[in-house]
Design a protein around this motif. Sequence first.
Motif, PDB file in Angstrom:
ATOM      1  N   MET B   1      31.785-101.531 -26.093  1.00 20.13           N
ATOM      2  CA  MET B   1      32.654-102.706 -26.129  1.00 20.13           C
ATOM      3  C   MET B   1      32.382-103.503 -27.402  1.00 20.13           C
ATOM      4  O   MET B   1      31.237-103.651 -27.825  1.00 20.13           O
ATOM      5  CB  MET B   1      32.396-103.582 -24.889  1.00 20.13           C
ATOM      6  CG  MET B   1      32.763-102.887 -23.574  1.00 20.13           C
ATOM      7  SD  MET B   1      32.341-103.898 -22.133  1.00 20.13           S
ATOM      8  CE  MET B   1      33.481-105.279 -22.304  1.00 20.13           C
ATOM      9  N   GLY B   2      33.462-104.030 -27.949  1.00 15.90           N
ATOM     10  CA  GLY B   2      33.283-104.805 -29.160  1.00 15.90           C
ATOM     11  C   GLY B   2      34.611-105.229 -29.752  1.00 15.90           C
ATOM     12  O   GLY B   2      35.617-105.383 -29.039  1.00 15.90           O
ATOM     13  N   TRP B   3      34.606-105.408 -31.031  1.00 17.67           N
ATOM     14  CA  TRP B   3      35.792-105.847 -31.743  1.00 17.67           C
ATOM     15  C   TRP B   3      35.862-105.115 -33.070  1.00 17.67           C
ATOM     16  O   TRP B   3      34.843-104.826 -33.708  1.00 17.67           O
ATOM     17  CB  TRP B   3      35.734-107.358 -31.977  1.00 17.67           C
ATOM     18  CG  TRP B   3      36.867-107.904 -32.809  1.00 17.67           C
ATOM     19  CD1 TRP B   3      38.111-108.227 -32.376  1.00 17.67           C
ATOM     20  CD2 TRP B   3      36.847-108.188 -34.223  1.00 17.67           C
ATOM     21  NE1 TRP B   3      38.881-108.683 -33.421  1.00 17.67           N
ATOM     22  CE2 TRP B   3      38.133-108.673 -34.570  1.00 17.67           C
ATOM     23  CE3 TRP B   3      35.881-108.071 -35.216  1.00 17.67           C
ATOM     24  CZ2 TRP B   3      38.472-109.042 -35.863  1.00 17.67           C
ATOM     25  CZ3 TRP B   3      36.216-108.441 -36.514  1.00 17.67           C
ATOM     26  CH2 TRP B   3      37.502-108.924 -36.835  1.00 17.67           C
ATOM     27  N   TRP B 175      35.150 -89.689 -28.755  1.00 19.35           N
ATOM     28  CA  TRP B 175      36.081 -89.060 -29.667  1.00 19.35           C
ATOM     29  C   TRP B 175      37.474 -89.560 -29.317  1.00 19.35           C
ATOM     30  O   TRP B 175      37.840 -89.644 -28.159  1.00 19.35           O
ATOM     31  CB  TRP B 175      36.032 -87.533 -29.547  1.00 19.35           C
ATOM     32  CG  TRP B 175      36.155 -87.085 -28.123  1.00 19.35           C
ATOM     33  CD1 TRP B 175      37.310 -86.841 -27.430  1.00 19.35           C
ATOM     34  CD2 TRP B 175      35.082 -86.889 -27.191  1.00 19.35           C
ATOM     35  NE1 TRP B 175      37.013 -86.499 -26.133  1.00 19.35           N
ATOM     36  CE2 TRP B 175      35.663 -86.513 -25.971  1.00 19.35           C
ATOM     37  CE3 TRP B 175      33.678 -86.979 -27.274  1.00 19.35           C
ATOM     38  CZ2 TRP B 175      34.881 -86.243 -24.835  1.00 19.35           C
ATOM     39  CZ3 TRP B 175      32.920 -86.713 -26.147  1.00 19.35           C
ATOM     40  CH2 TRP B 175      33.518 -86.343 -24.955  1.00 19.35           C
ATOM     41  N   ARG B 176      38.220 -89.894 -30.345  1.00 23.54           N
ATOM     42  CA  ARG B 176      39.622 -90.257 -30.144  1.00 23.54           C
ATOM     43  C   ARG B 176      40.373 -89.023 -29.629  1.00 23.54           C
ATOM     44  O   ARG B 176      40.027 -87.886 -29.973  1.00 23.54           O
ATOM     45  CB  ARG B 176      40.226 -90.748 -31.450  1.00 23.54           C
ATOM     46  CG  ARG B 176      39.803 -92.170 -31.803  1.00 23.54           C
ATOM     47  CD  ARG B 176      40.732 -93.183 -31.150  1.00 23.54           C
ATOM     48  NE  ARG B 176      42.077 -92.907 -31.602  1.00 23.54           N
ATOM     49  CZ  ARG B 176      42.530 -93.267 -32.811  1.00 23.54           C
ATOM     50  NH1 ARG B 176      41.765 -93.947 -33.639  1.00 23.54           N
ATOM     51  NH2 ARG B 176      43.757 -92.959 -33.161  1.00 23.54           N
ATOM     52  N   ILE B 177      41.379 -89.263 -28.780  1.00 21.21           N
ATOM     53  CA  ILE B 177      42.126 -88.141 -28.205  1.00 21.21           C
ATOM     54  C   ILE B 177      43.533 -88.020 -28.765  1.00 21.21           C
ATOM     55  O   ILE B 177      44.251 -87.085 -28.421  1.00 21.21           O
ATOM     56  CB  ILE B 177      42.228 -88.253 -26.674  1.00 21.21           C
ATOM     57  CG1 ILE B 177      42.978 -89.536 -26.286  1.00 21.21           C
ATOM     58  CG2 ILE B 177      40.852 -88.188 -26.030  1.00 21.21           C
ATOM     59  CD1 ILE B 177      43.571 -89.475 -24.904  1.00 21.21           C
ATOM     60  N   ASN B 229      36.168 -90.136 -23.795  1.00 21.31           N
ATOM     61  CA  ASN B 229      37.482 -90.089 -24.415  1.00 21.31           C
ATOM     62  C   ASN B 229      37.818 -91.480 -24.932  1.00 21.31           C
ATOM     63  O   ASN B 229      37.758 -92.446 -24.172  1.00 21.31           O
ATOM     64  CB  ASN B 229      38.564 -89.694 -23.395  1.00 21.31           C
ATOM     65  CG  ASN B 229      38.445 -88.267 -22.927  1.00 21.31           C
ATOM     66  OD1 ASN B 229      38.309 -87.353 -23.735  1.00 21.31           O
ATOM     67  ND2 ASN B 229      38.511 -88.055 -21.615  1.00 21.31           N
ATOM     68  N   ASP B 230      38.196 -91.587 -26.196  1.00 21.51           N
ATOM     69  CA  ASP B 230      38.549 -92.870 -26.790  1.00 21.51           C
ATOM     70  C   ASP B 230      40.066 -92.927 -26.917  1.00 21.51           C
ATOM     71  O   ASP B 230      40.663 -92.146 -27.653  1.00 21.51           O
ATOM     72  CB  ASP B 230      37.873 -92.981 -28.165  1.00 21.51           C
ATOM     73  CG  ASP B 230      38.166 -94.298 -28.882  1.00 21.51           C
ATOM     74  OD1 ASP B 230      39.010 -95.078 -28.393  1.00 21.51           O
ATOM     75  OD2 ASP B 230      37.549 -94.529 -29.942  1.00 21.51           O
ATOM     76  N   LEU B 231      40.683 -93.843 -26.188  1.00 21.43           N
ATOM     77  CA  LEU B 231      42.148 -93.958 -26.192  1.00 21.43           C
ATOM     78  C   LEU B 231      42.641 -94.861 -27.323  1.00 21.43           C
ATOM     79  O   LEU B 231      43.820 -95.156 -27.410  1.00 21.43           O
ATOM     80  CB  LEU B 231      42.649 -94.472 -24.833  1.00 21.43           C
ATOM     81  CG  LEU B 231      42.813 -93.418 -23.718  1.00 21.43           C
ATOM     82  CD1 LEU B 231      41.522 -92.725 -23.366  1.00 21.43           C
ATOM     83  CD2 LEU B 231      43.445 -94.024 -22.481  1.00 21.43           C
ATOM     84  N   ASP B 232      41.765 -95.268 -28.176  1.00 21.28           N
ATOM     85  CA  ASP B 232      41.982 -96.137 -29.341  1.00 21.28           C
ATOM     86  C   ASP B 232      41.775 -97.605 -28.956  1.00 21.28           C
ATOM     87  O   ASP B 232      41.652 -97.956 -27.793  1.00 21.28           O
ATOM     88  CB  ASP B 232      43.367 -95.931 -29.985  1.00 21.28           C
ATOM     89  CG  ASP B 232      43.369 -96.348 -31.476  1.00 21.28           C
ATOM     90  OD1 ASP B 232      42.310 -96.793 -31.974  1.00 21.28           O
ATOM     91  OD2 ASP B 232      44.402 -96.205 -32.132  1.00 21.28           O
ATOM     92  N   LYS B 257      37.803 -95.171 -18.627  1.00 17.23           N
ATOM     93  CA  LYS B 257      36.501 -95.222 -19.302  1.00 17.23           C
ATOM     94  C   LYS B 257      36.632 -95.084 -20.803  1.00 17.23           C
ATOM     95  O   LYS B 257      35.749 -94.516 -21.465  1.00 17.23           O
ATOM     96  CB  LYS B 257      35.545 -94.138 -18.762  1.00 17.23           C
ATOM     97  CG  LYS B 257      35.519 -93.975 -17.258  1.00 17.23           C
ATOM     98  CD  LYS B 257      34.989 -95.188 -16.539  1.00 17.23           C
ATOM     99  CE  LYS B 257      34.760 -94.849 -15.065  1.00 17.23           C
ATOM    100  NZ  LYS B 257      34.687 -96.047 -14.237  1.00 17.23           N
ATOM    101  N   SER B 258      37.744 -95.579 -21.336  1.00 11.67           N
ATOM    102  CA  SER B 258      37.850 -95.633 -22.786  1.00 11.67           C
ATOM    103  C   SER B 258      36.953 -96.758 -23.295  1.00 11.67           C
ATOM    104  O   SER B 258      36.785 -97.786 -22.630  1.00 11.67           O
ATOM    105  CB  SER B 258      39.299 -95.913 -23.194  1.00 11.67           C
ATOM    106  OG  SER B 258      39.384 -96.055 -24.598  1.00 11.67           O
TER     107      SER B 258
END
Lengths: 384, 384, 384, 384
Positions: B1-3, B175-177, B229-232, B257-258
């Motif tokens: 989590m962040g910005w 990883w971005r998907i 999985n990173d959904l952006d 859980k992105s």
Amino acid sequence: MGWNTWNHFACNISEDTILSAAKTIVAQNLTQYGYEYVIMDDCWQAPARDNATGAPVADPTKFPNGVKALSDQLHAMGLKFGIYSSAGENTCGGRFGSLGYETIDAQTYASWGADYLKYDNCYNDGRSGYPLISFQRYQNMSLALNATGRPILYSMCQWGEDQPWNWATTIANSWRISGDIMDNFGRYDDRCPCTSMLDCKLSGYHCAMSRIIDFAAPLGQKAGPGRWNDLDMLEVGNGGMTYDEYVTHFTMWSILKSPLILGNDVTNMAAETYSIITNDALIAINQDANGSPATRMWKVLVDGGDLSLWSGSLVNNTYVFALLNTSPSNQTVDIEFTDVFFDEGPAYQTGTYTLYDLWQKSASGAWGLTVGEATGSLPGVVVG
Amino acid sequence: MGWNTWNHFACNISEDTILSAAKTIVAQNLTQYGYEYVIMDDCWQAPARDNATGAPVADPTKFPNGVKALSDQLHAMGLKFGIYSSAGENTCGGRFGSLGYETIDAQTYASWGADYLKYDNCYNDGRSGYPLISFQRYQNMSLALNATGRPILYSMCQWGEDQPWNWATTIANSWRISGDIMDNFGRYDDRCPCTSMLDCKLSGYHCAMSRIIDFAAPLGQKAGPGRWNDLDMLEVGNGGMTYDEYVTHFTMWSILKSPLILGNDVTNMAAETYSIITNDALIAINQDANGSPATRMWKVLVDGGDLSLWSGSLVNNTYVFALLNTSPSNQTVDIEFTDVFFDEGPAYQTGTYTLYDLWQKSASGAWGLTVGEATGSLPGVVVG
Amino acid sequence: MGWNTWNHFACNISEDTILSAAKTIVAQNLTQYGYEYVIMDDCWQAPARDNATGAPVADPTKFPNGVKALSDQLHAMGLKFGIYSSAGENTCGGRFGSLGYETIDAQTYASWGADYLKYDNCYNDGRSGYPLISFQRYQNMSLALNATGRPILYSMCQWGEDQPWNWATTIANSWRISGDIMDNFGRYDDRCPCTSMLDCKLSGYHCAMSRIIDFAAPLGQKAGPGRWNDLDMLEVGNGGMTYDEYVTHFTMWSILKSPLILGNDVTNMAAETYSIITNDALIAINQDANGSPATRMWKVLVDGGDLSLWSGSLVNNTYVFALLNTSPSNQTVDIEFTDVFFDEGPAYQTGTYTLYDLWQKSASGAWGLTVGEATGSLPGVVVG
Amino acid sequence: MGWNTWNHFACNISEDTILSAAKTIVAQNLTQYGYEYVIMDDCWQAPARDNATGAPVADPTKFPNGVKALSDQLHAMGLKFGIYSSAGENTCGGRFGSLGYETIDAQTYASWGADYLKYDNCYNDGRSGYPLISFQRYQNMSLALNATGRPILYSMCQWGEDQPWNWATTIANSWRISGDIMDNFGRYDDRCPCTSMLDCKLSGYHCAMSRIIDFAAPLGQKAGPGRWNDLDMLEVGNGGMTYDEYVTHFTMWSILKSPLILGNDVTNMAAETYSIITNDALIAINQDANGSPATRMWKVLVDGGDLSLWSGSLVNNTYVFALLNTSPSNQTVDIEFTDVFFDEGPAYQTGTYTLYDLWQKSASGAWGLTVGEATGSLPGVVVG
């Protein structure tokens, strides 16, 4: 921008073909519109390379004075000279290719005064199928061209295999995105079988003009100054389309920032053809410093074709948009500025704009007639 | 989590942009909700690397005190510092990339106190197209980061090419998907042309939020603790969606859980935005120790969109489920516990459960209002 | 044929789990039906390999007497012993994998008396994506197994990536063709997203039984004696399907010549389950010396599913055919012998045959009741 | 042109099978029509290579006098001799393959007097999946054949994997484009599952004749003199199609410039079969010096099939066109010369032509009856 022998003359070229075209280009002031590269496409080669040195040799019958003499004459006329080869064992026309001969070929082209290389993809001996193998094959010529020290525009004619838009940006000035264009508005042809170029396994040829536009739609994002999607050479003036269709052809190539390379017989050109290819308003958009291809904002199916809205941003806070109708009948459509200015956001979507029709001329005879002001939408526009 | 700086500021960043955001994050107690990484995205770089050493150099105008000073200040505020580069010749913004410079770059980032690296995919010179070539390119940086001895969270921004969910688990934290998110609920955009990410050849960008959810549906099975999985990044607060749409956005990112990385201008945030990103019930689900993304149990087409049921298991025998409606109108649907608890089996399917609505607040003001008990099914639920 | 721990026990295994199952298999005469391999699936491993030698080590808590002792007991009962590993850095359950340890692992398995290896595909570090890279990864273990000198059946669990049916025939005895089976007749599940396995980029798991049959349809041509398509382990008796559905499951696995590996808790088996898995008529077809999987002769869509005819040839001029109905309702269909005997030609198509129903028992109690003679066609057959 | 053992005899071949066929070919004057290659397909091999030298050995039972003696007899009859192997560990019939034995095999074939090699694709140990790996595998045999100094026609039977039409042109004389033909007009069969060969991952076999025509449609552009698309051997006379269907089969193979290799039992041939395969008008088109396969100009769906127009150019300003009807009923269609002469342009489209029906005979008994003159179009042609 320039002119290329292939679309009209194919293999039937000679020094005379090229010089005649060049003289006409100058005489008709096409250079002033920006057409400066005169490109000698396939079939300039002798049957074989020089036996002793391996250097490329031109066909002595077609080019009795050699390529250097031809190039010199073009330069003397203020034109630039383009040459052609293939990243394969043979060229598509069956002449010797440059695969494995990149260094000597680049050196020879430079010694001949070449300013441009169109580099084809035939007979590559299985050197394709994934990005790295295609990248390395085309990078070899890129490095060889750079090593000559002469600025030579590098135009990859690799038919869009293996996603060149991802990897050609660092080695080439432009890359073809599809199989060869056919002088036809929209007919499906089995020789251009893919419905998209994102992973096409047979780029083919005989690709109708509006199908290439469809192929280009997702790819504008990859282009920019010095790295262009090449939609293939123009067919304007070759006879396979109507005036309106050629207008569409020239318009879309312009706003999609494709290289504008004439492919007709310039020595025998109808006034109508001349008027299309000298639309300096569209040429200015094509050459706009932003280098940002128009994006397709929506596409809807209509009877026998589709209707789409394209929008692009130019320098100085100006914008271009186009409605493309590939169906056989007129269509009426509302244009919303929320679509035209989708990327620019709400402030633009509610702005007021002066509209120009770039295929009408103002009183002074310049392309780009002011057709009014508009805010928010244009209801009921008819697209022929 | 962040910005992260990108979604709102793109290339217009500086020490001040980042410190202002960081101060606001602390001042508004966002750290207490878990937002701790402050990530400096693309365009922090000087025009060139250090001539002598090859080390990366920051833009001296934007970062007059250097990156280390910035990082120190962030650490002093209790925050963590993230940096950005690309596994290519250049970054997407055209700055120098890290391909071939993995060791010196990782060492430099570590010396600057970086705690996080977002590692992009632009200009990779054809080093993609099959899993091994992408794996090795991203593994090189993974090994370099590990060799620094400093814990640096490794966030691959590789757009889901070549199935990273299969091979990134052993080298990266996430990883971005897909291609980049667009601040829009569901509009199709030609720049994000694929209908699935399983073998997409042009990830692109301008991917609407709900399209990314669709892309993510089959991929939850590959994620788990430490491999996500990173959904952006989030678009909440950037203005392109309604409150309800942003609620959907935050909900789905949480239960899938992105990583939750804010992408708005936190220094200028509406109360509504703040209330969404501080829903601690959903944050708790996002951070749940099981690390098990919700699964789409069914999807049905409705007019103008689709309706789907998602279900996920949490620690302590609790479960989360969500109904997603991407159509423009309200939908009424029966929810069967045979679907919600399909994975858990018959005993769960006939159980009785206390239900909480995680977007309503209890009397004490905490998110998660008890809305009753249910057994077997929930007839006629309305989804707006 | 045999039994495997995974479908019922997953990671919850121990010496006791396996020995209890083995004793039941013997006590219930399942060995006489052909079930002889008792396979210890994932999670038998200790947290780490032997520090000094790198050899695999079993979990000392679950297997206090070691794997060799377990194997000896199984052999003493007349059973064969199967073990599990993965061609990756880790197994799917997160234990150490065999990638790079093929020799020592094969040697150890042989020293433990293993007769069978199930070899999985998780965490392969990008070593997949085209046939050669998968072939070499699986060939490494094949060579290592052969080098032990002990006959060890080699069962590839590679999920059908990169077309193993083309290249596994020379290195393995069987290969999985899809993601993991789910104990369900036909529900679509997003975790098994492909509609065909010919070029599936996410084999996944939670593949419903009848979907795997659909995947198998084009692949029978690649199998034969000693080289089998593996449709995954049986779910018969695990509770997720009805009796009729399990009958369909066992029938199709048998006639498609999939390995028949029980996946239920044999120590706690309903009579109905026992009767299905001991249908010796179908087992005989599964083990028929021709080794020729049945072919799908046609498939038609019906409401909520499809209807298909399968036909296969056996030794001694006998044939098997099956009608598969995946729809929720009964279907009536005419069966033409031109379809059943399409491969055999006109002479067979007009022949007269004695028909046996292999799910009914004769007066003597043997499976395979004679249900009449037929020539040319069977009009109006009802499939429940 | 020639005859091959496989389609009719499969593995049941011997010296006698081949000599009997050869004698009949000569006796029935088939040589005068151009059929000259007699090709011994799979299963001629002994169980193993020569232990000492590694050279290939023929089955001594089937070929008691050896292959050289057979070849000598064929040559003595004025025929040419073809042999078979596979670019794999084994042939498709399970005999030893040539992978890794290219040199000794080519040398042996040459020493046996072989004039032709059919080179199959089975058991290639993962050496497929992208163009380069397939190219190199087939190039190895090409180089070995050339090194023998004996002219040996090289016929790749690689099933169209990895786009051989792009890379086989420089190493082979022909390449198969699909899985094996089935003696059937148009039935779909799961063993030939792809709908296109552009990127088919399971070429399979049991491909109905008209499906192969469909596969060939986009590929004609890649063929030319000395480099041919091979649509597989003829089934004419094998009994699975009607007379009209075999006429269609022979017509399309001829105009698509596929090699014409008989696959029936020539020693037992119906007069009807003989009349089809000796249509010298179509054979002349097949052998036309232009070497330009006909192109499908359009295709429309009709009930139960489709209707298509094919057009091709021949030497001496003659053209061939065909209407193909794959539906079960007669179709009436207007033929426009704008379609027939689409490639040739307006001058041809308005020309006047003498038409010949190549399946009717003139008064003199020669194929090719003059059926009139036509300009612009042929209204209402019926296709049975």
